[in-house]
Scaffold this motif. Structure first.
Motif, PDB file in Angstrom:
ATOM      1  N   ALA A 122       0.826  -1.204   0.000  1.00 35.72           N
ATOM      2  CA  ALA A 122       0.000   0.000   0.000  1.00 35.72           C
ATOM      3  C   ALA A 122       0.864   1.260   0.000  1.00 35.72           C
ATOM      4  O   ALA A 122       0.551   2.237  -0.686  1.00 35.72           O
ATOM      5  CB  ALA A 122      -0.933  -0.008   1.208  1.00 35.72           C
ATOM      6  N   LEU A 123       1.950   1.240   0.751  1.00 27.83           N
ATOM      7  CA  LEU A 123       2.863   2.381   0.746  1.00 27.83           C
ATOM      8  C   LEU A 123       3.455   2.596  -0.643  1.00 27.83           C
ATOM      9  O   LEU A 123       3.538   3.733  -1.133  1.00 27.83           O
ATOM     10  CB  LEU A 123       3.980   2.156   1.766  1.00 27.83           C
ATOM     11  N   ASP A 124       3.866   1.494  -1.278  1.00 29.97           N
ATOM     12  CA  ASP A 124       4.478   1.615  -2.606  1.00 29.97           C
ATOM     13  C   ASP A 124       3.486   2.109  -3.648  1.00 29.97           C
ATOM     14  O   ASP A 124       3.847   2.853  -4.575  1.00 29.97           O
ATOM     15  CB  ASP A 124       5.063   0.265  -3.028  1.00 29.97           C
ATOM     16  N   GLN A 125       2.230   1.725  -3.520  1.00 29.19           N
ATOM     17  CA  GLN A 125       1.238   2.113  -4.518  1.00 29.19           C
ATOM     18  C   GLN A 125       0.907   3.598  -4.468  1.00 29.19           C
ATOM     19  O   GLN A 125       0.386   4.143  -5.437  1.00 29.19           O
ATOM     20  CB  GLN A 125      -0.031   1.269  -4.334  1.00 29.19           C
ATOM     21  N   THR A 126       1.207   4.254  -3.358  1.00 35.69           N
ATOM     22  CA  THR A 126       0.967   5.695  -3.312  1.00 35.69           C
ATOM     23  C   THR A 126       1.919   6.451  -4.230  1.00 35.69           C
ATOM     24  O   THR A 126       1.598   7.555  -4.697  1.00 35.69           O
ATOM     25  CB  THR A 126       1.142   6.225  -1.884  1.00 35.69           C
ATOM     26  N   GLY A 127       3.118   5.868  -4.471  1.00 36.47           N
ATOM     27  CA  GLY A 127       4.108   6.538  -5.296  1.00 36.47           C
ATOM     28  C   GLY A 127       4.703   7.779  -4.657  1.00 36.47           C
ATOM     29  O   GLY A 127       5.381   8.565  -5.324  1.00 36.47           O
ATOM     30  N   ALA A 128       4.487   7.947  -3.350  1.00 39.37           N
ATOM     31  CA  ALA A 128       4.920   9.175  -2.676  1.00 39.37           C
ATOM     32  C   ALA A 128       6.276   9.044  -1.999  1.00 39.37           C
ATOM     33  O   ALA A 128       6.777  10.028  -1.457  1.00 39.37           O
ATOM     34  CB  ALA A 128       3.868   9.575  -1.642  1.00 39.37           C
ATOM     35  N   PHE A 129       6.865   7.850  -2.024  1.00 42.15           N
ATOM     36  CA  PHE A 129       8.083   7.638  -1.249  1.00 42.15           C
ATOM     37  C   PHE A 129       9.198   7.126  -2.147  1.00 42.15           C
ATOM     38  O   PHE A 129       8.960   6.344  -3.084  1.00 42.15           O
ATOM     39  CB  PHE A 129       7.823   6.645  -0.111  1.00 42.15           C
ATOM     40  N   THR A 131      11.668   5.167  -1.142  1.00 43.08           N
ATOM     41  CA  THR A 131      11.947   3.778  -0.786  1.00 43.08           C
ATOM     42  C   THR A 131      10.895   2.852  -1.381  1.00 43.08           C
ATOM     43  O   THR A 131       9.694   3.141  -1.331  1.00 43.08           O
ATOM     44  CB  THR A 131      11.963   3.607   0.742  1.00 43.08           C
ATOM     45  N   VAL A 132      11.352   1.732  -1.956  1.00 42.46           N
ATOM     46  CA  VAL A 132      10.434   0.676  -2.388  1.00 42.46           C
ATOM     47  C   VAL A 132      10.267  -0.262  -1.200  1.00 42.46           C
ATOM     48  O   VAL A 132      11.137  -1.063  -0.895  1.00 42.46           O
ATOM     49  CB  VAL A 132      10.981  -0.073  -3.617  1.00 42.46           C
ATOM     50  N   TYR A 133       9.138  -0.153  -0.525  1.00 43.59           N
ATOM     51  CA  TYR A 133       9.011  -0.795   0.783  1.00 43.59           C
ATOM     52  C   TYR A 133       8.887  -2.312   0.719  1.00 43.59           C
ATOM     53  O   TYR A 133       9.269  -3.004   1.663  1.00 43.59           O
ATOM     54  CB  TYR A 133       7.859  -0.177   1.571  1.00 43.59           C
ATOM     55  N   ILE A 134       8.371  -2.858  -0.375  1.00 49.09           N
ATOM     56  CA  ILE A 134       8.339  -4.323  -0.444  1.00 49.09           C
ATOM     57  C   ILE A 134       9.756  -4.881  -0.482  1.00 49.09           C
ATOM     58  O   ILE A 134      10.007  -6.017  -0.071  1.00 49.09           O
ATOM     59  CB  ILE A 134       7.537  -4.825  -1.659  1.00 49.09           C
ATOM     60  N   GLY A 135      10.706  -4.065  -0.926  1.00 46.79           N
ATOM     61  CA  GLY A 135      12.094  -4.505  -0.952  1.00 46.79           C
ATOM     62  C   GLY A 135      12.729  -4.545   0.411  1.00 46.79           C
ATOM     63  O   GLY A 135      13.740  -5.245   0.604  1.00 46.79           O
ATOM     64  N   THR A 136      12.166  -3.830   1.390  1.00 48.70           N
ATOM     65  CA  THR A 136      12.758  -3.844   2.729  1.00 48.70           C
ATOM     66  C   THR A 136      12.629  -5.203   3.398  1.00 48.70           C
ATOM     67  O   THR A 136      13.370  -5.507   4.346  1.00 48.70           O
ATOM     68  CB  THR A 136      12.108  -2.773   3.619  1.00 48.70           C
ATOM     69  N   LEU A 137      11.697  -6.025   2.930  1.00 47.55           N
ATOM     70  CA  LEU A 137      11.571  -7.404   3.409  1.00 47.55           C
ATOM     71  C   LEU A 137      11.862  -8.418   2.304  1.00 47.55           C
ATOM     72  O   LEU A 137      11.514  -9.590   2.428  1.00 47.55           O
ATOM     73  CB  LEU A 137      10.177  -7.661   3.985  1.00 47.55           C
ATOM     74  N   ASN A 138      12.489  -7.940   1.232  1.00 50.24           N
ATOM     75  CA  ASN A 138      12.885  -8.800   0.118  1.00 50.24           C
ATOM     76  C   ASN A 138      11.692  -9.595  -0.434  1.00 50.24           C
ATOM     77  O   ASN A 138      11.780 -10.808  -0.658  1.00 50.24           O
ATOM     78  CB  ASN A 138      14.007  -9.760   0.557  1.00 50.24           C
ATOM     79  N   LEU A 139      10.608  -8.874  -0.672  1.00 43.80           N
ATOM     80  CA  LEU A 139       9.395  -9.516  -1.187  1.00 43.80           C
ATOM     81  C   LEU A 139       9.215  -9.280  -2.682  1.00 43.80           C
ATOM     82  O   LEU A 139       8.097  -9.364  -3.208  1.00 43.80           O
ATOM     83  CB  LEU A 139       8.164  -8.991  -0.430  1.00 43.80           C
ATOM     84  N   TRP A 140      10.307  -8.996  -3.364  1.00 44.97           N
ATOM     85  CA  TRP A 140      10.221  -8.710  -4.801  1.00 44.97           C
ATOM     86  C   TRP A 140       9.516  -9.822  -5.570  1.00 44.97           C
ATOM     87  O   TRP A 140       8.598  -9.571  -6.359  1.00 44.97           O
ATOM     88  CB  TRP A 140      11.621  -8.506  -5.375  1.00 44.97           C
ATOM     89  N   LYS A 141       9.951 -11.035  -5.362  1.00 48.90           N
ATOM     90  CA  LYS A 141       9.421 -12.140  -6.161  1.00 48.90           C
ATOM     91  C   LYS A 141       7.948 -12.410  -5.863  1.00 48.90           C
ATOM     92  O   LYS A 141       7.205 -12.877  -6.722  1.00 48.90           O
ATOM     93  CB  LYS A 141      10.265 -13.403  -5.935  1.00 48.90           C
ATOM     94  N   PHE A 142       7.529 -12.130  -4.630  1.00 50.62           N
ATOM     95  CA  PHE A 142       6.125 -12.378  -4.299  1.00 50.62           C
ATOM     96  C   PHE A 142       5.205 -11.466  -5.093  1.00 50.62           C
ATOM     97  O   PHE A 142       4.071 -11.832  -5.391  1.00 50.62           O
ATOM     98  CB  PHE A 142       5.894 -12.179  -2.799  1.00 50.62           C
ATOM     99  N   PHE A 143       5.698 -10.269  -5.446  1.00 44.53           N
ATOM    100  CA  PHE A 143       4.871  -9.309  -6.175  1.00 44.53           C
ATOM    101  C   PHE A 143       5.193  -9.283  -7.669  1.00 44.53           C
ATOM    102  O   PHE A 143       4.871  -8.324  -8.358  1.00 44.53           O
ATOM    103  CB  PHE A 143       5.050  -7.910  -5.582  1.00 44.53           C
ATOM    104  N   GLN A 144       5.820 -10.348  -8.160  1.00 46.35           N
ATOM    105  CA  GLN A 144       6.099 -10.400  -9.587  1.00 46.35           C
ATOM    106  C   GLN A 144       4.812 -10.739 -10.344  1.00 46.35           C
ATOM    107  O   GLN A 144       3.752 -10.913  -9.749  1.00 46.35           O
ATOM    108  CB  GLN A 144       7.184 -11.437  -9.871  1.00 46.35           C
ATOM    109  N   ASP A 145       4.894 -10.850 -11.669  1.00 44.57           N
ATOM    110  CA  ASP A 145       3.702 -11.019 -12.505  1.00 44.57           C
ATOM    111  C   ASP A 145       2.936 -12.308 -12.206  1.00 44.57           C
ATOM    112  O   ASP A 145       1.722 -12.356 -12.354  1.00 44.57           O
ATOM    113  CB  ASP A 145       4.089 -10.998 -13.987  1.00 44.57           C
TER     114      ASP A 145
END
Length: 406
Positions: A122-129, A131-145
């Protein structure tokens, strides 16, 4: 920490024989919940990003940390909660009772993951920050296509990100409990042998085939950070002490001195010693000998360090915990102990909240900065919310709606 009964040494709620029924009201040792409550506060500090107090929590002065307290005390609490069921209702229904708790822990783990992942997304979807917050917990692959394979992995516990690895470890250890209870029917030594052999088999560096472990992600050979086959050693140590399978250690001056010497010696090799005193030899030794201090596989020096601390904490607490909450102590201190104990009594709910709130706190500190004052205030707010939650959950568990109206 080691929570045992008064002199003469006799474990509280311990069965004199594995098959004996305990009967009566279950006794809850106040020292158990107090130390587990303290662990909850340390866990919150340790998981809050950029928390300067994390550099000075007790874990930085030795090898063991709040995880050992949590798992050890959980073992003791399980001996009270589940051991009595095995004694009273038999092995089959005791296993069902453990299975019910495993079911609860499983869904708690999934809920924690989804709550944290949703907040960060939700933080990342605002586009206001920046920092890519899903990356702070290394969740990149979980949010892939194609998140499908990782959803399957999440549900089957074959996808366990590092931040979310404590509850799966606890769940897996609980699944071993019926096996240990079955072996204890033969003799407690059989259960102890099983626990020790399982720990040895989990020491990956001892075996060419890599030792026992569980996969943590489908795209690599990484394993669960907390190896349950290793960490069950500390859980069942607490379990065995509370059941009476292990004797209560006596209070002896020489034992106190030995325990204190171990704590001091390991402090010379701690993070604080390396960071503040420049003990580069300690850093090099730890890097060259990971087997002895491994957190993933619960190295034997972590075990030794925790046992020494636990013994000292038990001695300091005094018989029955009178040094913690005795009637002659100052009122302010007894109120503090009561609050910490309440947190320890509701440790699962508090743990889940603290892990989520740690991410919220980290985000908030990103916005306001991390000077001493803001971090101290953030910790105080987190502690207050954890305490309020503990009292709220305790009130709800008391089922106030069943009380007769005045």
């Amino acid at each position: 920490m080691t929570i045992t009964a008064d002199q003469p040494p006799r474990p509280i709620a311990a069965a004199p024989h594995p098959r004996a029924a305990t009967g009566g009201v279950r006794i809850r040792d106040p020292r158990l919940d107090f130390y587990r409550g303290m662990a909850m506060f340390f866990i919150f500090i340790a998981h809050t990003p950029g928390n300067v107090f994390n550099s000075w929590i007790p874990a930085r002065f030795g090898f063991s940390d709040a995880t050992e307290i949590f798992v050890f005390c959980s073992g003791m609490a399980s001996a009270i909660a589940f051991g009595a069921v095995f004694d009273r209702a038999g092995w089959r229904l005791g296993t069902v009772r453990v299975g019910h708790r495993v079911w609860q822990i499983y869904w708690a783990h999934l809920g924690l993951f989804l709550a944290c992942a949703t907040f960060l997304a939700a933080l990342d979807q605002t586009g206001a920050f920046d920092t890519v917050y899903i990356g702070t917990l290394n969740l990149w692959k979980f949010f892939q296509d194609d998140p499908g394979p990782l959803l399957v992995g999440l549900m089957t516990l074959t996808y366990v990100p590092n931040y979310f690895d404590i509850l799966p470890m606890y769940l897996a250890i609980l699944l071993m409990l019926p096996i240990v209870m079955a072996l204890a029917r033969l003799h407690p030594a059989a259960a102890g042998g099983f626990v020790v052999v399982l720990w040895l088999l989990a020491q990956s560096q001892l075996w060419s085939w890599g030792g026992l472990g569980l996969p943590a992600e489908p795209w690599s050979d990484r394993r669960w950070f907390f190896n349950p086959f290793a960490w069950q050693l500390i859980f069942f140590t607490g379990f065995a002490l509370m059941r009476g399978w292990l004797p209560t250690p006596p209070v002896r001056t020489w034992l106190v001195l030995v325990a204190a010497a171990i704590v001091v010696a390991f402090a010379l090799m701690s993070d604080v010693a390396i960071r503040e005193a420049g003990q580069t030899w300690a850093r090099d030794w730890r890097g060259d000998n990971p087997l002895w201090v491994s957190k993933s596989n619960f190295g034997i020096l972590r075990y030794l360090h925790f046992l020494a601390l636990a013994y000292l904490a038990w001695v300091i607490a005094g018989p029955g915990g009178r040094a913690l909450n005795g009637p002659d102590l100052p009122v302010a201190w007894r109120r503090f102990v009561a609050v910490v104990t309440k947190v320890g009594q509701q440790s699962l709910a508090v743990f889940l909240f603290s892990m989520f709130w740690a991410r919220v706190t980290g985000f908030g500190l990103d916005q306001v900065g991390r000077d001493f004052g803001t971090v101290a205030l953030a910790n105080a707010i987190g502690f207050a919310l954890m305490i309020a939650l503990a009292y709220g959950v305790g009130w709800i568990k008391g089922q106030p709606w069943k009380a007769p109206r005045p």
